[in-house]
Design a protein around this motif. Structure first.
Motif, PDB file in Angstrom:
ATOM      1  N   THR A 231       0.828  -1.205   0.000  1.00 41.10           N
ATOM      2  CA  THR A 231       0.000   0.000   0.000  1.00 41.10           C
ATOM      3  C   THR A 231       0.863   1.255   0.000  1.00 41.10           C
ATOM      4  N   VAL A 232       1.888   1.276   0.847  1.00 42.85           N
ATOM      5  CA  VAL A 232       2.778   2.443   0.906  1.00 42.85           C
ATOM      6  C   VAL A 232       3.551   2.590  -0.401  1.00 42.85           C
ATOM      7  N   GLU A 233       4.025   1.489  -0.957  1.00 34.27           N
ATOM      8  CA  GLU A 233       4.729   1.543  -2.243  1.00 34.27           C
ATOM      9  C   GLU A 233       3.847   2.171  -3.321  1.00 34.27           C
ATOM     10  N   ASN A 234       2.580   1.800  -3.340  1.00 31.40           N
ATOM     11  CA  ASN A 234       1.655   2.366  -4.325  1.00 31.40           C
ATOM     12  C   ASN A 234       1.417   3.855  -4.091  1.00 31.40           C
ATOM     13  N   ILE A 235       1.280   4.231  -2.832  1.00 31.05           N
ATOM     14  CA  ILE A 235       1.010   5.635  -2.498  1.00 31.05           C
ATOM     15  C   ILE A 235       2.152   6.534  -2.937  1.00 31.05           C
ATOM     16  N   ILE A 236       3.407   6.091  -2.719  1.00 28.10           N
ATOM     17  CA  ILE A 236       4.551   6.979  -2.974  1.00 28.10           C
ATOM     18  C   ILE A 236       4.972   6.997  -4.440  1.00 28.10           C
ATOM     19  N   GLN A 237       4.176   6.403  -5.300  1.00 26.57           N
ATOM     20  CA  GLN A 237       4.420   6.600  -6.730  1.00 26.57           C
ATOM     21  C   GLN A 237       4.242   8.069  -7.094  1.00 26.57           C
ATOM     22  N   VAL A 238       3.432   8.781  -6.314  1.00 31.49           N
ATOM     23  CA  VAL A 238       3.274  10.235  -6.446  1.00 31.49           C
ATOM     24  C   VAL A 238       3.954  10.872  -5.239  1.00 31.49           C
ATOM     25  N   PRO A 239       5.023  11.632  -5.428  1.00 28.71           N
ATOM     26  CA  PRO A 239       5.744  12.222  -4.301  1.00 28.71           C
ATOM     27  C   PRO A 239       4.838  13.087  -3.431  1.00 28.71           C
ATOM     28  N   GLN A 240       4.959  12.925  -2.109  1.00 31.05           N
ATOM     29  CA  GLN A 240       4.184  13.734  -1.171  1.00 31.05           C
ATOM     30  C   GLN A 240       4.824  13.667   0.206  1.00 31.05           C
ATOM     31  N   SER A 241       4.314  14.461   1.123  1.00 25.70           N
ATOM     32  CA  SER A 241       4.871  14.529   2.469  1.00 25.70           C
ATOM     33  C   SER A 241       4.515  13.276   3.267  1.00 25.70           C
TER      34      SER A 241
END
Length: 281
Positions: A231-241
């Motif tokens: 889930t985290v790997e998928n989320i950080i495909q778009v850079p964010q805080s």
């Protein structure tokens, strides 16, 4: 709180909070595995022991989180008991300000300094390492279970009951809150392998009690951790805080985070991000 016989001289004091382990060292003296979240819970432990004509000889703390060592101070002051913990966890038990400091990374706000985050300090009399340890003539096996915390240690009693601290969470809790709260992903993966291949007769979880199906519980904890990583790997495909990752993670996992949950979740997400970085991702 209720006393439950598990096997031989091994018991549990079960609670809606963190349950505790008990091993009867002789006719009267007991080893207490963790001490609960507060002095109030420790008083209840002494009431139960008084009914059984038992005494607290020592406490073995699996780790230094407040719900596992919050009764230390009261019990040590009232019984003079010894306290066993790993060197890392001893630092937190003896200096509990480090607990909210580790969560917040600075001197913490008051909301992180209540009894649920910051217990009263107590004195650790014995630093323990993995392997055989003898307490009043009884032989126990201490097992390194780092991951949920940096120095967590489980204990196998002479009856083969393995008290695993917070290294495993019950299926019921994971179904309601599908997130593994930890400090070190790599160590948690090693811990799950160690428990899976260990030699013991039964598993006892601080949150969840006796594991009816040990391998299923271990497998589910592994699956939830893998799900959290993906889930985290998928989320950080778009850079964010970090805050953005925490918010999106909570949304995808389907739960709302209150203030206490937010800080614990932020730590867990930070541990996952560190793991991904250290794996070269």
């Amino acid at each position: 709180m209720q006393l439950r016989h598990l096997a031989g001289k091994t018991y549990a004091i079960e609670s809606k909070f963190a349950s505790l382990g008990v091993y009867l060292l002789d006719d009267r003296c007991c080893l207490l595995i963790d001490s609960g979240q507060s002095a109030a819970q420790a008083r209840e432990v002494l009431r139960i022991f008084h009914e059984q004509d038992w005494e607290v000889h020592a406490i073995f703390n699996t780790h230094g989180h407040a719900d596992h060592c919050g009764g230390n101070r009261f019990l040590q002051e009232n019984t003079g008991c010894q306290i066993y913990a790993t060197a890392i966890e001893a630092a937190f038990i003896e200096n509990p300000l480090l607990l909210p400091y580790a969560v917040y990374s600075a001197f913490p706000p008051k909301l992180l300094m209540g009894k649920f985050f910051m217990p009263q300090p107590s004195r650790v009399t014995h630093r323990v390492e993995a392997g055989s340890i003898f307490i009043k003539g009884s032989r126990f096996e201490a097992v390194a279970l780092s991951g949920h915390s940096l120095g967590q240690m489980g204990l196998i009693t002479p009856d083969g009951v393995f008290f695993t601290g917070d290294s495993l969470i019950s299926p019921q809790i994971l179904q309601a809150l599908p997130c593994v709260f930890l400090a070190d992903v790599d160590q948690q993966l090693s811990t799950l392998k160690r428990i899976s291949s260990g030699s013991y007769k039964s598993l006892y979880l601080s949150h969840g009690g006796l594991a009816e199906n040990a391998q299923y519980t271990i497998s589910l904890n592994y699956e939830i951790l893998m799900n959290n990583l993906i889930t985290v790997e998928n989320i950080i495909q778009v850079p964010q805080s970090l805050e953005g990752v925490v918010s999106e993670f909570a949304t995808r996992q389907g739960f709302e985070a209150n203030r206490n949950h937010y800080f614990r979740l932020s730590n867990a997400i930070s541990a996952i991000l560190a793991y991904l970085v250290n794996q070269g991702q």
